[in-house]
Design an enzyme around this catalytic site. Structure first.
Site, PDB file in Angstrom:
ATOM      1  N   ASP A   1      39.442  43.921  42.861  1.00  0.00           N
ATOM      2  CA  ASP A   1      39.894  44.619  43.806  1.00  0.00           C
ATOM      3  C   ASP A   1      38.905  44.994  44.822  1.00  0.00           C
ATOM      4  O   ASP A   1      37.683  45.490  44.482  1.00  0.00           O
ATOM      5  CB  ASP A   1      40.187  46.056  43.056  1.00  0.00           C
ATOM      6  CG  ASP A   1      40.846  46.856  44.076  1.00  0.00           C
ATOM      7  OD1 ASP A   1      40.763  46.697  45.194  1.00  0.00           O
ATOM      8  OD2 ASP A   1      41.202  48.127  43.479  1.00  0.00           O
TER       9      ASP A   1
ATOM     10  N   LYS B   1      41.749  49.681  54.780  1.00  0.00           N
ATOM     11  CA  LYS B   1      40.421  49.899  55.095  1.00  0.00           C
ATOM     12  C   LYS B   1      39.620  49.081  55.951  1.00  0.00           C
ATOM     13  O   LYS B   1      39.021  49.605  56.972  1.00  0.00           O
ATOM     14  CB  LYS B   1      39.694  50.303  53.577  1.00  0.00           C
ATOM     15  CG  LYS B   1      40.417  51.363  52.831  1.00  0.00           C
ATOM     16  CD  LYS B   1      40.016  50.924  51.233  1.00  0.00           C
ATOM     17  CE  LYS B   1      40.272  52.156  50.572  1.00  0.00           C
ATOM     18  NZ  LYS B   1      41.514  52.783  50.625  1.00  0.00           N
TER      19      LYS B   1
ATOM     20  N   TRP C   1      39.734  54.212  40.909  1.00  0.00           N
ATOM     21  CA  TRP C   1      40.647  53.079  41.042  1.00  0.00           C
ATOM     22  C   TRP C   1      40.424  51.884  39.884  1.00  0.00           C
ATOM     23  O   TRP C   1      41.370  51.586  39.335  1.00  0.00           O
ATOM     24  CB  TRP C   1      40.506  52.152  42.116  1.00  0.00           C
ATOM     25  CG  TRP C   1      40.668  53.159  43.495  1.00  0.00           C
ATOM     26  CD1 TRP C   1      39.635  53.598  44.485  1.00  0.00           C
ATOM     27  CD2 TRP C   1      41.813  54.019  43.810  1.00  0.00           C
ATOM     28  NE1 TRP C   1      40.192  54.774  45.171  1.00  0.00           N
ATOM     29  CE2 TRP C   1      41.380  54.968  45.073  1.00  0.00           C
ATOM     30  CE3 TRP C   1      43.249  54.055  43.486  1.00  0.00           C
ATOM     31  CZ2 TRP C   1      42.532  55.822  45.476  1.00  0.00           C
ATOM     32  CZ3 TRP C   1      44.130  54.813  44.014  1.00  0.00           C
ATOM     33  CH2 TRP C   1      43.743  55.643  44.954  1.00  0.00           C
TER      34      TRP C   1
END
Length: 358
Positions: free
Chosen positions: A170, A194, A103
């Site tokens: 992030d 999540k 990511w």
């Protein structure tokens, strides 16, 4: 009585049972209006009050002081890979990135399309199985972007870089899982699916003073200042995912908040990693000091026996354990809503497997 499935999915992931119950009731009747949360106007006072509560809960859980704004946006964390540089990277400036996984790599790729970037540190040399440490951070950067937890590779930053430049993180996969000082960050963003809610909304916490310095003509939908001014309602927000995220944050607060959650998460991670290290059939994939408390990655010493382990897992109602294709093996995601009993159920299967095949 429904058989309990132990949900180790990496995201969309497990949500607290009581949150699912409340959300399902609101799908029929929200706030006693005899209207569904799915059909209510986002401009109605009930809906605005709900979004305001969600924002207040984020601020409280992250311990944010004055000067921070909370946005709930569509497009996932992947949209933020573009919005962060678009809103912070000056046309003549440079953005720094710490590359610790898939990511982080994607975030860097987007920033490269918007302006000049510098990879300040990377763990790509060892397939991202560790977190780089002791690197120099240039002081002329417009911001430094980090990824606090790497879902795919199972590594987590235990400490954040100390820097005078705006720090952006992030936190999609470990938001609200441990105590942090939110005020150290210029921007914290997280896809909800999540640790916070269902897929479809991304939370962005922004230190407002850091905005408006890029020197570029901004597209409205990509401009944080436009969304802040419109109070997250510049266009129709994802009402239902915001609502479920709000319920999850309420649940978190009711159950002792971040502090209590961090203790339970540590316990879950400790017992599972201890079993991986003890068990002759498995080994962990990451450097021990960088092991994630959210995504536990491990491989089998005899990969030819994976089908046998999968059979045992299925019988024990363990779900979502397959590792990401970039790592292989197994990944147990043990987010806030996953109870210790599920981790113990996995450990029992690992021990049974060892007895059978070691």
């Amino acid at each position: 009585n429904m058989i309990k499935v132990h949900n180790f999915s990496a995201g969309p992931a497990i949500l607290p049972a009581e949150v699912l119950q409340q959300a399902s009731e609101a799908c029929i009747n929200f706030d006693n209006l005899n209207l569904s949360i799915l059909e209510i106007s986002h401009r109605s006072k009930n809906c605005i009050a709900m979004v305001d509560e969600a924002k207040a809960l984020v601020k409280e859980l992250l311990g944010l002081k004055e000067g921070y704004q909370i946005l709930f946006l569509g497009g996932g964390a992947s949209m933020q890979f573009a919005m962060v540089p678009y809103n912070l990277l000056r046309t003549e400036g440079t953005a720094g990135y710490v590359n610790t996984g898939a990511w982080a790599t994607k975030a860097l790729k987007e920033a490269n399309k918007i302006g000049k970037t510098l990879v300040v540190a990377s763990s790509e040399d060892k397939n991202f199985n560790y977190i780089p440490k002791g690197y120099e951070i240039p002081t002329n950067l417009d911001y430094l972007h980090i990824t606090s937890n790497n879902t795919i590779f199972g590594t987590q930053m235990k400490n954040f870089p100390k820097t005078s430049v705006p720090l952006v993180s992030d936190m999609s996969s470990d938001i609200f899982s441990r105590k942090i000082n939110g005020n150290d960050f210029s921007i914290i963003y997280a896809g909800a699916q999540k640790n916070m809610g269902p897929a479809g909304v991304t939370m962005v916490a922004i230190r407002e003073a850091d905005l408006g310095k890029t020197g570029r003509k901004m597209l409205s939908m990509l401009d944080y200042q436009v969304h802040i001014k419109a109070e997250s309602m510049y266009n129709t927000p994802p009402v239902f995912p915001i609502y479920v995220s709000m319920l999850t944050m309420r649940w978190l607060k009711k159950n002792g908040g971040i502090e209590a959650m961090e203790k339970i998460n540590q316990k879950k991670a400790d017992v599972l990693y201890a079993e991986i290290d003890r068990n002759r059939m498995f080994k962990g994939t990451t450097e021990v000091e960088d092991r994630s408390n959210m995504n536990v990655t491990f491989v089998m010493n005899k990969p030819e026996l994976e089908a046998e382990f999968d059979k045992l897992s299925k019988t024990a109602n363990l779900s979502g354990l397959k590792g990401h294709r970039d790592v292989g093996g197994y990944r147990a995601s043990i987010y806030n809503a996953l109870p210790l009993e599920s981790v113990n159920a996995l450990i029992e299967v690992m021990q049974e497997f060892e007895k059978k095949f070691a």
